[in-house]
Design an enzyme around this catalytic site. Structure first.
Site, PDB file in Angstrom:
ATOM      1  N   HIS A  21      16.912 -38.002 -61.295  1.00 66.98           N
ATOM      2  CA  HIS A  21      18.252 -37.675 -60.804  1.00 66.98           C
ATOM      3  C   HIS A  21      18.712 -36.383 -61.477  1.00 66.98           C
ATOM      4  CE1 HIS A  21      22.203 -37.733 -59.404  1.00 66.98           C
ATOM      5  NE2 HIS A  21      22.652 -38.885 -59.881  1.00 66.98           N
TER       6      HIS A  21
ATOM      7  N   CYS B 270      27.496 -35.739 -59.480  1.00 65.69           N
ATOM      8  CA  CYS B 270      26.173 -35.737 -58.867  1.00 65.69           C
ATOM      9  C   CYS B 270      26.148 -35.111 -57.474  1.00 65.69           C
ATOM     10  CB  CYS B 270      25.642 -37.159 -58.783  1.00 65.69           C
ATOM     11  SG  CYS B 270      25.900 -38.111 -60.294  1.00 65.69           S
TER      12      CYS B 270
ATOM     13  N   HIS C  40      20.860 -40.616 -51.197  1.00 61.73           N
ATOM     14  CA  HIS C  40      21.228 -40.315 -52.586  1.00 61.73           C
ATOM     15  C   HIS C  40      20.297 -41.113 -53.494  1.00 61.73           C
ATOM     16  CE1 HIS C  40      23.685 -39.088 -55.932  1.00 61.73           C
ATOM     17  NE2 HIS C  40      23.934 -40.350 -56.255  1.00 61.73           N
TER      18      HIS C  40
ATOM     19  N   SER D 286       8.909  26.047 -32.152  1.00 61.12           N
ATOM     20  CA  SER D 286       8.769  26.003 -30.704  1.00 61.12           C
ATOM     21  C   SER D 286       9.304  24.679 -30.163  1.00 61.12           C
ATOM     22  CB  SER D 286       7.309  26.231 -30.314  1.00 61.12           C
ATOM     23  OG  SER D 286       7.178  26.354 -28.921  1.00 61.12           O
TER      24      SER D 286
END
Length: 764
Positions: free
Chosen positions: A383, A208, A343, A661
């Site tokens: 998750h 995870c 988490h 020129s």
């Protein structure tokens, strides 16, 4: 006296002290490089709830959207696999998840992949290609320009559900593409191969925490000089039911399919899928290259739980050590961190351990008046496992940009196992202004692997680019803008035009110049092309719609380009084309044009004794200096030189230059015959010498053949002559002004068009 001579005159002790000082400077530079902040300059995603881009992801977060749905029928028959009893063999105890739509769709031809091979490629690999390309475009980094670069790729990936489809087909279903289609190494390797990237290329599995560990490794690689640019993130797709059954048996799944993080009812998590990728550069490099910085990664840290009460059981002490290490690496104080993206899976065991670790390391320095805010994106999208960390990181980036903390969902009664009354913590359950009393916003994000590998990153809001704004404060918006779109197929170009109509209609606050600039230099240009010229958002939308309706109106150009390099020549004109305020609009609207003219003016002032820009942009209508040769030739030179530099800054570079020129000097300078400094000295001297010649002459353009004009000037061989033959019916007469006027009257009486040139002398 040279530097070497100065050093030779020093005593031995002085030289030793100087060497020690230089050594210390080098050591300090090396130490600074090891801890240099990393800029996030681009990002892209595919997350549940239709979050197919960062803006839609923010809408989901801002609005507190619950993106969890019942398992779609195109994955598996949930009725055949569901049973509320987790002990039932072959069954899963949750009917829900965070899913993406149309994961079977893939434009293989865009990436040069054959349809036959595409079938054997894991959809995770396909998704990674698409999202990585979009992340680079979000960073205004054309993928085509990365060929051969030291760009690194770091991707977290853990599941390989797609290989189960091969298993169902048996040995007869194995083909030549299965290895490169399913191997994790080939997943990142194909991305580097297609883009031609030669930096580090790593597929990472720490469960995870995979994507946040990948970001950590990318930051290290950038600081070590292994790469100059990095793509980092993670991908996860749920294609088969086996893992859901396994997690149900392990009592990890929430029966109601919701991550109820920090809530008393927390009883597991719900699985989700997606892909998130960020584009990273060293902060100093991003600032030097003018990148749009979304946020800054101050530091990261990674560790392992080691021995705990179980392999999958989190270790609170390890989490505390991790956060302390990240804070130390970031060189910030705990009280400076005002938000932590936890988490937060929503488990009765994991939530209290994580909150206590956060409280022990960060919250102690906070007060009830200024508590530390915490939350978890898993309450919105589930998750995402190997993509979970980057989802949390992207949530923080968006919150920093909008200076708001999104609501945390599913919090009805705080977990009683956590001593909330003793902790200066707050969980925003509504959209909350991110207030810091004038201090910079700093946040942390955690990601823990179920096998014990932990990661934590410290992020800071993007630095204020006030220096750039001040430098360009005198610029005004250009009157017209050019939007350039391209695609590999006509249908794709039409879809892109529709996407831009939608984008422009909802982003009126973004300057049109920024959008068109990105379309020109921040995209790879393909064969089917569309260019729109417009003055504002509304007009450009109208013209895009006209293109879709096949209406032919001014300002729309489309067609096919073979993309073969074309030879371009720059022609620089001579005296007579000047006028007061020439180039003023470009000077006011184009930064590079302005910078070039300002530089020329600085170099010229010691030579001219005054500012050539004050001559060119004189506000006095009676000021005729621009037509005096001493200023005319210098003014034309700097204007033509600045124009050439402007074209080249837009990517239009000549293979040949031609001058007439005064224009010959500009052409020679662009061709590197001599430097700008030398060219300016030459043109000032040339103009001064010509200004000193006798006055009273004039010049005129005559639109007739040489044969028609020659008899009319034959009576004045010493006073008038043909100075230039520019075409079959385009010549220039030059000579004494009185005689010139007489001849011009004769020509005009015969119906021949003439045009007097603004010159102070009769040249050629």
């Amino acid at each position: 006296m040279s530097q070497m001579e100065s050093i030779d005159q020093l005593s031995p002790s002085q030289r030793a002290l100087l060497a020690l000082k230089e050594l210390r400077a080098k050591i300090d530079a090396m130490e600074q490089a090891k801890t240099e902040p990393i800029a996030i300059v681009g990002m892209a995603c595919r997350f549940p709830g239709g979050a197919d881009d960062p803006e839609t992801f923010w809408q989901i977060l801002r609005d507190g959207t619950d993106a969890i749905v019942e398992v779609p029928s195109d994955r598996w028959d949930i009725n055949a696999y569901y049973d509320p009893n987790p002990d039932t063999p072959g069954k899963m105890s949750s009917r829900y998840g965070g899913f993406l739509k149309q994961v079977d769709r893939f434009d293989a031809e865009f990436f040069g992949i054959s349809p036959r091979e595409a079938i054997s490629i894991d959809p995770q690999q396909r998704l990674l290609l698409e999202v990585s390309w979009e992340a680079l475009e979000n960073a205004a980094q054309p993928p085509s320009e990365l060929m051969g670069s030291s760009t690194g790729v770091f991707v977290g990936v853990t599941t390989n559900d797609y290989t189960r489809f091969y298993a169902q087909a048996g040995e007869q279903g194995i083909d030549a593409y299965q290895g490169t289609g399913s191997a994790f190494s080939a997943m990142v390797g194909r991305l580097s191969f297609i883009l031609g990237l030669q930096g580090p290329c790593v597929a990472l599995d720490t469960a995870c925490s995979s994507s946040l560990v990948s970001v950590h490794l990318a930051c290290q690689s950038l600081r070590n000089g292994e790469c100059e640019l990095a793509l980092a993130g993670g991908v996860n797709l749920i294609l088969t039911p086996e893992a859901n059954i396994m997690f149900s048996k392990a009592r990890m799944m929430a029966a109601d399919g919701r991550c109820k993080t920090f809530d008393a009812a927390a009883n597991g998590y719900v699985r989700g899928e997606g892909c998130g990728m960020v584009v990273l550069k060293r902060l100093s490099q991003a600032q030097a290259q003018g990148d749009k910085i979304l946020a800054v990664i101050r530091a990261c840290a990674v560790n392992q739980d080691g021995r705990s009460s179980g392999l999958t059981v989190p270790n609170g002490i390890a989490q505390e050590n991790l956060i302390r290490q990240a804070i130390a690496n970031a060189k910030v104080q705990p009280q400076q961190v005002s938000y932590v993206e936890a988490h937060g899976t929503g488990t009765s065991l994991g939530d209290p351990i994580e909150v206590e670790a956060i409280a022990a390391t960060l919250a102690k320095q906070h007060t009830t008046d200024r508590p530390l805010a915490i939350g978890s994106v898993k309450t919105n999208i589930g998750h995402l496992e190997s993509a979970a960390g980057v989802a949390g990181l992207m949530k923080i980036v968006l919150a920093l940009q909008h200076q708001q903390i999104p609501p945390h969902l599913h919090l009805n009664q705080p977990n009683p196992l956590i001593p909330w009354s003793e902790l200066p913590l707050t969980i925003p359950t509504t959209l909350t202004p991110w207030q810091t009393n004038g201090e910079t916003r700093i946040a942390g994000v955690s990601s823990f692997g179920f096998s014990g590998t932990n990661a934590h990153a410290i992020l800071e809001e993007a630095p204020n680019n006030s220096k750039f704004k001040i430098q360009n404060s005198k610029l005004i918006d250009r009157p017209l803008h050019l939007l350039t779109l391209s695609a590999k197929h006509p249908q794709a170009l039409q879809q892109l035009a529709q996407n831009y109509i939608k984008y422009l209609s909802s982003h009126a606050e973004i300057p049109l110049g920024d959008i068109t600039h990105t379309s020109q230099i921040g995209r790879t240009h393909f064969s089917h092309r569309l260019a729109i010229i417009a003055s504002d958002h509304q007009q450009i939308q109208q013209k895009l719609q006209a293109y879709l309706d096949n209406s032919e109106i001014i300002g729309i150009h489309h067609g096919y380009s073979s993309q073969q390099s074309k030879k371009i020549a720059f022609l620089f004109t001579g005296q007579g084309s000047q006028y007061r305020n020439m180039g003023k609009q470009l000077y006011e609207t184009q930064p590079s044009f302005r910078q070039t003219l300002d530089n020329c003016d600085t170099l010229l002032q010691p030579l001219l004794g005054e500012s050539i820009l004050e001559v060119i942009f004189s506000e006095n209508p009676e000021d005729t200096r621009i037509n005096q040769t001493a200023y005319t030739q210098v003014g034309l030179f700097v204007l033509e030189y600045a124009l050439a530099q402007l074209w080249q800054s837009w990517g239009i570079r000549p293979t040949a230059v031609v001058g007439h020129s005064v224009g010959e000097y500009v052409a020679a300078c662009i061709a590197d015959i001599f430097s700008l400094e030398d060219a300016l000295k030459l043109i000032v001297q040339r103009a001064s010498l010509m200004q000193a010649l006798p006055q009273g002459g004039g010049m005129a353009a005559v639109f007739a053949t040489v044969e028609r004009v020659t008899p009319l000037i034959a009576d004045y061989p010493q006073q008038l002559s043909i100075a230039a033959i520019n075409g079959e019916q385009s010549i220039v007469l030059s000579g004494e002004l009185q005689v010139l006027n007489l001849v011009l009257q004769k020509l005009e009486s015969q119906g021949i068009e003439t045009r007097r040139l603004q010159v102070s002398h009769a040249f050629h």
